[in-house]
Design a protein around this motif. Structure first.
Motif, PDB file in Angstrom:
ATOM      1  N   TYR A 267       0.820  -1.215   0.000  1.00 26.93           N
ATOM      2  CA  TYR A 267       0.000   0.000   0.000  1.00 26.93           C
ATOM      3  C   TYR A 267       0.854   1.266   0.000  1.00 26.93           C
ATOM      4  CZ  TYR A 267      -3.044  -3.732   1.463  1.00 26.93           C
ATOM      5  OH  TYR A 267      -3.702  -4.921   1.519  1.00 26.93           O
ATOM      6  N   ASP A 268       2.127   1.149  -0.459  1.00 30.41           N
ATOM      7  CA  ASP A 268       3.008   2.326  -0.470  1.00 30.41           C
ATOM      8  C   ASP A 268       2.769   3.149  -1.735  1.00 30.41           C
ATOM      9  OD1 ASP A 268       4.071   1.704   1.950  1.00 30.41           O
ATOM     10  OD2 ASP A 268       5.775   0.616   1.145  1.00 30.41           O
ATOM     11  N   PHE A 269       1.573   3.742  -1.784  1.00 29.50           N
ATOM     12  CA  PHE A 269       1.228   4.481  -2.996  1.00 29.50           C
ATOM     13  C   PHE A 269       2.162   5.663  -3.219  1.00 29.50           C
ATOM     14  CE2 PHE A 269      -2.499   2.119  -1.942  1.00 29.50           C
ATOM     15  CZ  PHE A 269      -2.994   1.724  -3.175  1.00 29.50           C
ATOM     16  N   HIS A 270       2.647   6.259  -2.107  1.00 31.72           N
ATOM     17  CA  HIS A 270       3.519   7.424  -2.252  1.00 31.72           C
ATOM     18  C   HIS A 270       4.856   7.045  -2.883  1.00 31.72           C
ATOM     19  CE1 HIS A 270       4.533   5.491   1.525  1.00 31.72           C
ATOM     20  NE2 HIS A 270       5.700   6.133   1.529  1.00 31.72           N
ATOM     21  N   LEU A 271       5.216   5.745  -2.856  1.00 33.93           N
ATOM     22  CA  LEU A 271       6.459   5.324  -3.499  1.00 33.93           C
ATOM     23  C   LEU A 271       6.220   4.948  -4.956  1.00 33.93           C
ATOM     24  CD1 LEU A 271       7.954   3.060  -0.668  1.00 33.93           C
ATOM     25  CD2 LEU A 271       8.381   5.474  -1.135  1.00 33.93           C
ATOM     26  N   ALA A 272       4.970   5.067  -5.392  1.00 35.97           N
ATOM     27  CA  ALA A 272       4.663   4.671  -6.767  1.00 35.97           C
ATOM     28  C   ALA A 272       3.975   5.810  -7.501  1.00 35.97           C
ATOM     29  CB  ALA A 272       3.774   3.426  -6.758  1.00 35.97           C
ATOM     30  N   ARG A 273       4.367   7.061  -7.151  1.00 38.32           N
ATOM     31  CA  ARG A 273       3.714   8.240  -7.744  1.00 38.32           C
ATOM     32  C   ARG A 273       3.710   8.198  -9.256  1.00 38.32           C
ATOM     33  NH1 ARG A 273       4.874  11.400  -3.183  1.00 38.32           N
ATOM     34  NH2 ARG A 273       2.823  11.881  -2.358  1.00 38.32           N
ATOM     35  N   HIS A 274       4.827   7.684  -9.802  1.00 44.51           N
ATOM     36  CA  HIS A 274       4.973   7.729 -11.258  1.00 44.51           C
ATOM     37  C   HIS A 274       3.824   7.012 -11.973  1.00 44.51           C
ATOM     38  CE1 HIS A 274       6.921   4.117  -9.641  1.00 44.51           C
ATOM     39  NE2 HIS A 274       6.624   3.531 -10.792  1.00 44.51           N
ATOM     40  N   LEU A 275       3.194   6.047 -11.300  1.00 44.95           N
ATOM     41  CA  LEU A 275       2.111   5.298 -11.942  1.00 44.95           C
ATOM     42  C   LEU A 275       0.862   6.158 -12.132  1.00 44.95           C
ATOM     43  CD1 LEU A 275       2.257   1.875 -10.072  1.00 44.95           C
ATOM     44  CD2 LEU A 275       2.999   2.360 -12.390  1.00 44.95           C
ATOM     45  N   PHE A 276       0.723   7.183 -11.297  1.00 43.80           N
ATOM     46  CA  PHE A 276      -0.530   7.936 -11.289  1.00 43.80           C
ATOM     47  C   PHE A 276      -0.439   9.276 -11.995  1.00 43.80           C
ATOM     48  CE2 PHE A 276      -0.460   5.098  -7.634  1.00 43.80           C
ATOM     49  CZ  PHE A 276      -1.621   4.386  -7.863  1.00 43.80           C
ATOM     50  N   GLU A 277       0.658   9.505 -12.710  1.00 45.40           N
ATOM     51  CA  GLU A 277       0.830  10.816 -13.332  1.00 45.40           C
ATOM     52  C   GLU A 277      -0.250  11.105 -14.365  1.00 45.40           C
ATOM     53  OE1 GLU A 277       4.777  10.392 -14.656  1.00 45.40           O
ATOM     54  OE2 GLU A 277       5.656  10.899 -12.709  1.00 45.40           O
ATOM     55  N   HIS A 278      -0.813  10.033 -14.952  1.00 45.12           N
ATOM     56  CA  HIS A 278      -1.800  10.276 -16.017  1.00 45.12           C
ATOM     57  C   HIS A 278      -3.223  10.138 -15.510  1.00 45.12           C
ATOM     58  CE1 HIS A 278       1.605  10.322 -18.605  1.00 45.12           C
ATOM     59  NE2 HIS A 278       1.964   9.109 -18.206  1.00 45.12           N
ATOM     60  N   GLY A 279      -3.428   9.999 -14.234  1.00 45.66           N
ATOM     61  CA  GLY A 279      -4.790   9.930 -13.712  1.00 45.66           C
ATOM     62  C   GLY A 279      -5.075   8.643 -12.977  1.00 45.66           C
ATOM     63  N   GLY A 280      -6.380   8.330 -12.858  1.00 50.25           N
ATOM     64  CA  GLY A 280      -6.812   7.251 -11.980  1.00 50.25           C
ATOM     65  C   GLY A 280      -6.472   5.860 -12.465  1.00 50.25           C
TER      66      GLY A 280
END
Lengths: 130, 224, 566, 309
Positions: C527-540
């Protein structure tokens, strides 16, 4: 693919353990000849436990095995103890408040029959049991 | 279906990384299975404990109805079979396939002896009506001993527990014989080696457990 | 229009024909087969429930005789518990998602896994055959001596439960070994998804408790067949001892049913809040702790059974030990949303619904654990309502959430989100309308398993029956749009929810036959979403795979056929 | 709902019902308040932190140790209070005062039988004096049953081969429902009776009346209470054949033969129900009933059936 981790138990160890198991079997039969009163059951169980431990540790090689397997076995045994002891907590204390009667109707009847049979006869029949 | 890694031996399934991982997994699975067996038997041990604590006089009277000589003989037989299983594993670990096969056959034979002895025990009980529950009806005289004296209150429960415990145990012995027949065949075919003997090891673990159960049953039922 | 549309070989279409399904060793296909089987069991159990509710619409005979009613509620319970709830989450979603979440190619013992499925089917068939043999009533608890006084059907039900138990044991054993031995590199214990933790805890209970129901039903079987006198009072046996045996399994079985739901809800709360699950370690370890403590409280089902008072007291006290960590979990799930980014897709609606219904189930559980209050409430509709709030409001609602969550990954298709939201509302409304009135009538004294009742309870029964219809409509709507989606649904993307577990980030939709082309390497917690920011650059919706798996080979030119769909 | 009942609980009509209710309400309100707090927090978070920016990835939140301690310690204290309180009331509910009036209760499929110390027996109604503790000593002759009076907040399983007991002290005269709450077969839901609480002098009068000799048919009517779950007296069909107009007719049997329903046949069907099965009915009647009836009661029952036209 290293086999160095697999412990190979020596023939000597295996033979000694087998000898010990046979000895303990003879020993438990021997002690059962005597009536030790309250110690009958604990002694027999202690010998059985010793034998079981020998089999588990040496024959089943748990002593050299992955510790996880030992934990699995320990947990299993622990829950057997829980199972038995919690039920004993009920059966041994039934009737502690007045809502449940300790004795069953069958036992009451048996007791009544025994009383009716008369003391001497009861003693005789008990003697015949042994 | 299976696509073994080129650098792995043939016995390693494709979804395992190494032979070691496969061996560990199989062994852990086996230990978990043994725990389920222990808990399966635990129910009978609970029934034994409860009824014994309620009716100690019945237990004292009826344990003499069981023949400790036959029980003791069976104990030695089963211990012997455990010993041969351990020897078999020792031999295959050293690559001695012949030693493995001989010991497996011996184990199978010991198990057979156990069941034959059990058969004689059971038939004596059945003959004299020492049966579980509602069928309990001790009768007949043998060697000058009147079996009717075993007709004590809660005797049916004692023999229910005796037959269910030894019956389930005997069933496990039967299954064990099947397992040993199967791995003996594999061993003769040459499936096992010092690198790969997981089925032998696991059948052995199962067999030792069957032995351990008997180690407890013997004194509890026959001696005390 | 099928999977060839995305041009990929996947587990659904890499091999065709009915045999490739029946003899598959692929955990994903086995999961799908379980899904079909448990759905049928749920359908059958659900129809029985609706019939039972219609019968109770008015006092006296409404649509069936007393015997038919007694058999209906019994069969409803046996089917729902042994054939549906116990395998629902572990065997369906556990089989499908657990190995992928671990980064493994399969479970540790695939053949055993397939065997478990068939053992389950055989067990269910044996249990059902009791219907032909004779009358089966008395509820799923089989209390002696009633259960041994009725016809021979009981022999079949107990044999069926015994066999289904083996399926449950083998599945649990398989998962424990898989979790221990088959984790991908970098996937340490404290990076595991909470779904895995919960399935792991569940498996422990399955392995430790299920053998005891085995010996219990075996003894019951022998009691009926040979009158061995262990449980039958007429022969000097003790019926209360049977209840101990039965509940030693059946109380932990409650945790077999609810722990997987905890896991699903944790995953849903984390993913749809795009936020670390609050108190990760507590939620993870308390699942295991609850699994063990669950073994120490079975006697709280027996406060009025005639067991000794001292054991009632001990069991009552330990019951609270479980209540507290469970309560703290609920707080953790709510807290997960705090300062998160919460999105209300249909799976999340179920998670939120779960927090509501399960909490009610939990609080009423505490009430029932209080010695003096339980004497009044025991075996009334209050208990019925309580366990439906836990079993249905907990397990089934979470299972529906999980099904909506993994459906795109399982089938490669998206369902109609609007219909899903309507159905979720219907389920929520219908569920509460069905079961809340039962709390009140139970507290008023309405006993459970009553075919007929006094007129003062009629209003509550009517409300409850109307609620069951709404609930039924909601559930049928779900079945409808999910089936439609298989044939007409839009193609699902790789990671429509923006989740971070491996089945979403490292494998195609639907997954490849071997899950991954190369073993993934895990570098962060589930659940470390903050370590995977790059995945969410284009939205949901995340449209790229992070690691291995996207290089899946394209489908050869074989024409697309439909038999590979569910 | 009576004068002191509520939406949730029925009337509190025994001395201990009030204590149980107080505990119920304490747990109820504590739970409701905590539940409401959780739901309010949940809804607030749902609204406040709903996703508005699809690209936004929040930072993890530092967890507050103090808060965690609060929601572990507070519920623990609450549950301990509830446990202790529940324990106290439990002991009271299970300990009958020594001067209790004792009634023997025998349960069977599917009726209750109440035997009083003075020798009287009643079936559908259990008469008790108001304002005096009554202790029931209960036993079942077939399967498990459970004795439940909601208005008194008492319940206990009734077990074969063992005595269990409950006690209560009715605070007001009136009639209170008795349910069986342990599933016991086809007519489980019909296994009801009533507690009739009357003032002590009225109770004494009733007992005295009951102990007198009754004409056989009237005695039979009393015994019939055990049969009514299955056998009607108005001609309607039930689990078993109706008793109306039965005497003297020729009855077809399941095995194809016929029998004249004379006194011998009636007696045999009561004592040994499996001997002759009436056509169209299942052989389900327990032989248990007759085992507890005296010859006088059996004769009474036959006499009663003879009166039914």
């Amino acid at each position: 693919m290293s086999h160095t981790e697999h412990h190979i138990t020596s023939l000597k160890t295996l033979s000694i353990v087998f000898g010990a198991l046979v000895f303990l079997t003879v020993f438990t039969v021997f002690t059962a000849q005597f009536d030790l009163g309250a110690f009958n059951v604990p002694l027999a169980l202690a010998i059985a436990l010793t034998k079981a431990s020998l089999v588990v540790l040496i024959f089943m090689a748990l002593i050299w095995d992955n510790k996880v397997n030992a934990v699995i076995l320990a947990v299993g045994c622990l829950f057997v103890v829980v199972f038995i002891s919690f039920i004993l907590l009920d059966t041994e204390y039934r009737g502690d408040l007045s809502n449940t009667f300790e004795q069953t109707l069958m036992d009451e009847r048996l007791e009544a029959e025994r009383a009716a049979m008369g003391d001497t006869e009861a003693a005789e029949s008990q003697a015949a049991d042994h | 279906m299976s696509t073994p890694h080129s650098d792995q031996p043939a016995h390693v399934k494709h979804y395992f990384v190494s032979s070691e991982q496969q061996f560990d997994a199989a062994k852990m699975g086996m230990w978990l299975f043994l725990v389920t067996e222990i808990l399966l038997f635990s129910g009978m041990f609970v029934a034994y404990t409860i009824y014994r604590s309620w009716h100690p006089e019945t237990w004292a009277a009826l344990s003499t109805a069981l023949d400790w000589k036959l029980g003791g003989l069976n104990t030695i037989v089963l211990l012997g079979s455990s010993f041969t299983v351990a020897l078999g594993i020792h031999h295959i670990q050293k690559g001695n396939k012949k030693g493995l096969i001989i010991n497996l056959i011996l184990t199978f034979l010991f198990a057979g002896v156990f069941l034959v002895v059990k058969y004689f025990e059971y038939s004596a009980k059945i003959e004299h009506g020492l049966l579980p529950g509602a069928a309990f009806d001790p009768h007949g005289i043998s060697y000058g001993f009147d079996y009717a004296t075993y007709n004590v209150p809660y005797g049916p429960q004692f023999f229910s527990i005796y037959f269910v415990m030894t019956g389930i145990h005997g069933f496990h012995v039967l299954v064990g014989m099947g397992l040993f027949a199967w791995i003996t065949r594999k061993a003769i075919r040459g499936d096992f080696s010092a690198e790969y003997y997981t089925p032998v090891e696991n059948c052995g673990l199962y067999w030792h457990l069957v032995d351990i159960i008997w180690i407890f049953l013997f004194p509890l039922l026959y001696l005390i | 229009m099928s999977h060839s549309a995305n041009g990929m070989v996947n587990y659904l279409n890499h091999d065709k024909g009915i045999k490739s399904w029946l003899f598959t060793l692929d955990h994903k296909r086995i999961g799908i087969m379980y899904l079909v089987a448990v759905s049928l069991a749920f359908l059958a159990g659900g129809i029985l429930a609706l019939l039972v509710r219609i019968e109770l619409l008015a006092p006296g005979e409404t649509i069936m005789s007393a015997d038919a009613y007694n058999q209906s509620f019994t069969l409803h319970a046996v089917l729902m518990i042994f054939a549906f709830i116990i395998p629902a989450i572990p065997a369906v979603m556990g089989n499908f998602a657990l190995p992928i979440q671990l980064g493994a190619k399969d479970v540790a013992f695939p053949r055993l896994n397939l065997a478990s499925f068939y053992i389950y089917l055989i067990g269910a068939a044996i249990a059902m055959s009791a219907l032909i043999v004779g009358r089966i009533d008395g509820g799923w608890t089989f209390y002696t001596p009633y259960s041994t006084s009725i016809g021979d059907g009981i022999l079949f039900v107990t044999a069926g439960v015994f066999v289904m138990g083996f399926s449950s044991i083998l599945t649990g054993l398989n998962f424990i070994v898989t979790v221990h031995k088959m984790r991908a590199p970098g996937l340490t214990w404290n990076r595991l998804p909470l779904f895995i933790w919960s399935i792991y805890a569940t498996s422990i209970v399955q392995v430790l408790a299920t053998p005891v129901i085995g010996i219990t039903v075996l003894l019951l079987f022998l009691e009926k067949a040979f009158q061995i006198g262990i449980f039958d009072p007429a022969l000097g046996g003790d019926p209360v001892l049977f209840q101990h045996f039965f509940w030693f399994y059946s109380h932990p079985a409650v945790y077999i049913m609810i722990l997987p739901a905890f896991g699903v809800v944790s995953d849903l709360m984390g993913t749809f809040s795009r936020h670390q699950v609050s108190g990760y370690k507590f939620v993870a370890l308390s699942s295991v702790a609850i699994a063990f403590l669950g073994f120490l409280v079975w006697g709280h089902h027996m406060f009025v059974s005639g067991q000794s008072a001292v054991s009632s007291v001990v069991f009552s006290l330990i019951t609270y030990l479980i209540g507290i960590p469970t309560g703290v979990k609920v707080i953790n799930w709510v807290q997960t949303m705090y300062k998160g980014s919460v999105q209300f897709k249909s799976p999340m609606l179920y998670a939120i619904m779960f927090l509501f219904t399960f909490s009610i189930g939990g609080f009423t559980g505490i009430m029932l654990g209080v010695l003096a209050i339980d004497i009044h409430l025991h075996d009334t509709y209050f208990v019925v309502a309580h366990f439906h709030y836990v079993m249905m409001g907990g397990n089934v609602i979470a299972a529906l959430g999980g099904l909506h969550y993994w459906w795109p990954k399982m089938t490669g298709k998206l369902y109609n989100e609007t219909q899903a939201k309507i159905a979720a509302f219907l389920v929520f409304f219908g569920f509460n309308l069905t079961f809340f009135p039962q709390f009140i009538m139970g507290a008023q004294g309405m006993p459970r398993r009553y075919y007929d009742y006094l007129p003062q309870y009629e209003g509550y029964h009517q409300l409850s029956t109307y609620g069951s219809w709404v609930l039924g409509v909601g559930l049928f709507l779900i079945a409808y749009y999910l089936l439609v989606s298989v044939f007409k649904g839009k193609k699902a993307g790789l990671n429509p929810w923006g989740a971070l577990t491996l089945e979403w980030t490292h494998t195609t939709t639907p997954p490849d036959h071997h899950n991954f082309l190369e073993t993934p390497v895990v570098t962060r917690g589930a659940y470390d979403f903050h370590l995977a920011r790059h995945l969410f650059e284009h939205g949901g919706e995340v449209t790229e795979l992070e690691g291995m798996g996207d290089g899946a080979s394209t489908l050869p030119e074989t024409p697309a056929t439909e038999d590979a769909t569910v | 709902m009576g004068d002191n009942g509520s939406v949730w609980l029925p009337d509190a009509m025994s001395t201990l019902a009030g204590e149980v209710d107080a505990l119920f309400w304490f747990v109820f309100w504590a739970s409701t308040i905590i539940f409401a707090m959780v739901i309010v927090a949940k809804v607030y978070f749902m609204v406040k932190f709903r996703r508005t920016d699809e690209t936004y990835v929040p930072e993890p939140v530092e967890e507050s140790k103090v808060l965690e301690a609060v929601w572990i310690v507070l519920p623990t204290i609450l549950t301990l209070i509830v446990f202790t309180w529940g324990f106290e009331v439990f002991v009271k509910l299970n300990t009958a005062p020594p001067d209790s009036y004792e009634i023997s209760v025998r349960a069977q499929q599917w009726s209750w039988e109440f035997q009083y110390q003075e020798g009287a027996v009643s079936y559908t109604e259990m008469y008790v004096p108001v304002g005096r503790p009554v202790k029931l000593v209960m036993n079942s002759s077939d399967v498990l049953h459970s004795f439940f009076v909601p208005d008194f907040r008492i319940k206990h399983d009734v077990i074969p081969n063992r005595y269990t007991s409950v006690w209560f002290e009715a605070t007001q005269a009136g009639e209170y429902d008795i349910y069986c709450t342990e599933y016991c077969g086809t007519q489980h839901s019909g296994m009801m009776a009533k507690v009739v609480a009357v003032p002590q002098d009225e109770f004494n009068k009733w007992i005295a009346e009951q102990s007198q000799d009754l004409p056989p048919a009237e005695l039979g009517l009393q015994v019939y209470a055990q049969c009514q779950a299955c056998h009607s007296v108005d001609g309607s069909a039930g689990i078993g054949p109706t008793l109306a107009g039965l005497y003297g007719t020729t009855r077809p049997l399941a095995d194809g033969s016929t029998v004249v329903a004379d006194e011998d046949y009636l007696l045999e069907s009561i004592v040994n129900p499996m001997a002759k099965i009436a056509e169209g009915y299942q052989p389900v009647m327990p032989a248990m009933f007759s085992s507890t009836l005296s010859p006088k009661q059996l004769d009474g029952l036959v006499a009663y059936i003879k009166t039914l036209e």
